[in-house]
Structures are given as structure tokens and as C-alpha cells.
Enzyme design. Structure first.
Site, PDB file in Angstrom:
ATOM      1  N   HIS A 191       6.482  -7.391  -2.801  1.00 46.82           N
ATOM      2  CA  HIS A 191       6.497  -6.919  -1.404  1.00 46.82           C
ATOM      3  C   HIS A 191       7.596  -7.246  -0.514  1.00 46.82           C
ATOM      4  CE1 HIS A 191       2.862  -4.399  -2.492  1.00 46.82           C
ATOM      5  NE2 HIS A 191       2.320  -5.301  -2.148  1.00 46.82           N
ATOM      6  N   LYS A 204       0.709  -1.212  -0.045  1.00 52.84           N
ATOM      7  CA  LYS A 204       0.133  -0.094  -0.024  1.00 52.84           C
ATOM      8  C   LYS A 204       0.876   1.283   0.119  1.00 52.84           C
ATOM      9  CE  LYS A 204      -3.810  -0.127  -0.558  1.00 52.84           C
ATOM     10  NZ  LYS A 204      -4.518  -0.436  -1.596  1.00 52.84           N
ATOM     11  N   SER A 239      -3.706   3.469   4.669  1.00 51.95           N
ATOM     12  CA  SER A 239      -3.988   2.876   3.690  1.00 51.95           C
ATOM     13  C   SER A 239      -3.857   1.363   3.869  1.00 51.95           C
ATOM     14  CB  SER A 239      -3.120   3.388   2.177  1.00 51.95           C
ATOM     15  OG  SER A 239      -3.295   2.460   1.110  1.00 51.95           O
TER      16      SER A 239
END
Length: 307
Positions: free
Chosen positions: A121, A61, A151
């Protein structure tokens, strides 16, 4: 039908309410993870990168889809793929495996494009070694901790493949302690920053800069990637990658992804800098700032919480 189209068809037959129960968080080599990102560990570690692969790395995010979309447009322009293949199939998420929906590695292996744009990620220590051995270009995008946490909180609320978000007041200490999927934001941004000092093919970007002057950041990306694009082409990329345009684009906004419940929250929510002020109380903000000072000791790495 291509592999990506087959997988998209399977995905469309699913819905969030049919999804299995949410996964449990566990410690994996010192990082909080879930099985969706560790079940394919050995295959991922043995992944064979190509010299022209481009790895897009972020903490979750932090603007991953945004920079993925920009790179896709810069390399391949406005093609039929933009209107028929979701961004998560054009720029696959390497480490994810969600049977029977998809395996990120399979999607990468079946990418028809060159270069291949690949998303991760992973904290830097988990990245398959072949990316470094092949001297691949890496684009890392970092976002200030407070907005990133907000987020991620809303994302965890609506994504059935993530652990439950719980309430906001309990989410803050979990973020601080790194008890979220992919671990500590602090370790993530700091260790990727350290990697940049020794690996020249790593372009480290900030979400806040991208919001403030998208065109300038696209110019920098073109320089890093060795791309020569006309002012007109770059303007088309800037316009196409505008948050409001992407939010309306079903191939960019994840509305076709079966594991997300848009009744709870959209995948692309606000895309702003400073939304944390609508979530943190004064006391929460002060407590967070105190802890932040202790963990962010590298004065060369500076974030902005407003622009």
C-alpha cells in the site's frame, strides 16, 4: 509444516479482543503511518526484488485482495494452495510487521512460488528501489475516492491494527486531509499515475472497470503479464474471483486473520460501485466534490463514481 502454515497457526491462536490497543497515527516522511508499517522500514528499503516479481500496489481498500486473487489464479490456477493457504500468505503484504503474528517481508522471502506476487500500500516514493532496478512488473489498482473512503471507513472500524475510525462525519475531513494510514488518497493515485508515464512496466487499472467487465480486464492483465490463457481458463478465473464467491471463501475473505473483528463488519463488505450514496449526505457530497476539483487537476486521470 511450511513457514506460511506455521504463521497461520500462530494467527489462529489470536483473536481481536486479545489484540493490543489500537496504534497511533504519526507523520513519517510526510505520510501518515502507524508503527505496523514503519517498524521494519530499513529491511523493507533493502529488500531485494527479483526480475520476475510482480508488485500489486493500491491505496488501502481499492480492491487489493480482488486483484491479488485474480493474479494468483492466472499464474497458478486452482491448486491445493487455494484451499489451504489464505490469500494474505499467498500474496504477502510486504511492509506489515505485527509481532508475534507475522512479518510481510519474511512471508515474501519464504514464498515457494515463482513469480512471487507481492502486495504493497506504499505511496510510490516508499517502494524499495530494487523493484525499479530489476524492472519488475507492477499492477496498480485505483478506486474512486468516495467508494474508497466508505470501504476504508468500515475497514478501520473492524481492524484492530488500525487507528479508531470514529464517526462518519469526522472521517470525511480526515480522508480529505490525508490523515489516514498510508496518507492522502489524492497523492497516492496521482503519483502512481505519474510513475506510469515514465515506467512502462506499470499497468494502471480502475476498480470500476473491473466491476463493469471483469473478463476484459483479465484479458488486459494477461497481455501485460505475457500470459497465454485459454478462454476456458480465463472464465474459471472470472468465476472464481466473483465477489460473492470470494466473500464465502475462507481463504480469500480474511476470516482467518486474527486482527479483524467480523462482529463489527466483514472484511469483504459489498464490492459495489456507488455505495457512497448510502453514506454521504447531499451537503457532505457537495463539500467533498469542491475539494476534489482543487486536488485532481490532471485531466488525464479520470474516475467514475457510478457505472
Amino acid at each position: 509444516m511450511s513457514k506460511a502454515e506455521e504463521l497461520a497457526a500462530v494467527s489462529m491462536s489470536f483473536s481481536p479482543d486479545k489484540f493490543p490497543s489500537r496504534p497511533e497515527l504519526f507523520d513519517f516522511h510526510g505520510v501518515s503511518m502507524t508503527h505496523y508499517f514503519t517498524d521494519n522500514w530499513e529491511n523493507i528499503q533493502n529488500f531485494q526484488a527479483r526480475p520476475d516479481d510482480i508488485l500489486i500496489a493500491t491505496y488501502p481498500k481499492a480492491g487489493t485482495t480482488w486483484v491479488s486473487y485474480i493474479l494468483d489464479l492466472l499464474h497458478f490456477g486452482q491448486t491445493e494452495r487455494q484451499t489451504s493457504v489464505p490469500i494474505y500468505n499467498r500474496v504477502p503484504f510486504l511492509e506489515i510487521i505485527v509481532p508475534p503474528l507475522y512479518s510481510g517481508k519474511d512471508l515474501v522471502d519464504n514464498l515457494p512460488t515463482s513469480p512471487r506476487l507481492i502486495k504493497t500500500h506504499y505511496p510510490v516514493q516508499f517502494v524499495p528501489k530494487s523493484f525499479w532496478e530489476q524492472n519488475c512488473r507492477v499492477v496498480y489498482l485505483a478506486r474512486n475516492a468516495k467508494d474508497n473512503m466508505v470501504s476504508y471507513f468500515h475497514f478501520d472500524r473492524m481492524n484492530m491494527a488500525q487507528p479508531e475510525a470514529g464517526d462518519w462525519s469526522s472521517y470525511i475531513p480526515r480522508f480529505i486531509e490525508g490523515k489516514l494510514v498510508f496518507g492522502s488518497w489524492y497523492d497516492h493515485v496521482n503519483n502512481w499515475w505519474k510513475k506510469k508515464q515514465t515506467y512502462p512496466k506499470l499497468h494502471y487499472m480502475f476498480y470500476e472497470d473491473l466491476v463493469q467487465d471483469t473478463g476484459q480486464e483479465i484479458d488486459k492483465l494477461c497481455g501485460f503479464l505475457g500470459l497465454s490463457r485459454s478462454d476456458e481458463e480465463k472464465r474459471r478465473v472470472t468465476d472464481g474471483a466473483h465477489f460473492d464467491n470470494m466473500k464465502k471463501d475462507d481463504m480469500a475473505n480474511y476470516s482467518t486473520n486474527a486482527i479483524m473483528d467480523f462482529k463489527i463488519s466483514p472484511f469483504m463488505r459489498k464490492g459495489k460501485v456507488g455505495d457512497w450514496k448510502n453514506h454521504f449526505s447531499v451537503a457532505q457530497s457537495e463539500m467533498f466534490d469542491e475539494d476534489y476539483k482543487k486536488k485532481m487537476t490532471d485531466v488525464t486521470l479520470q474516475f467514475r463514481t457510478e457505472i
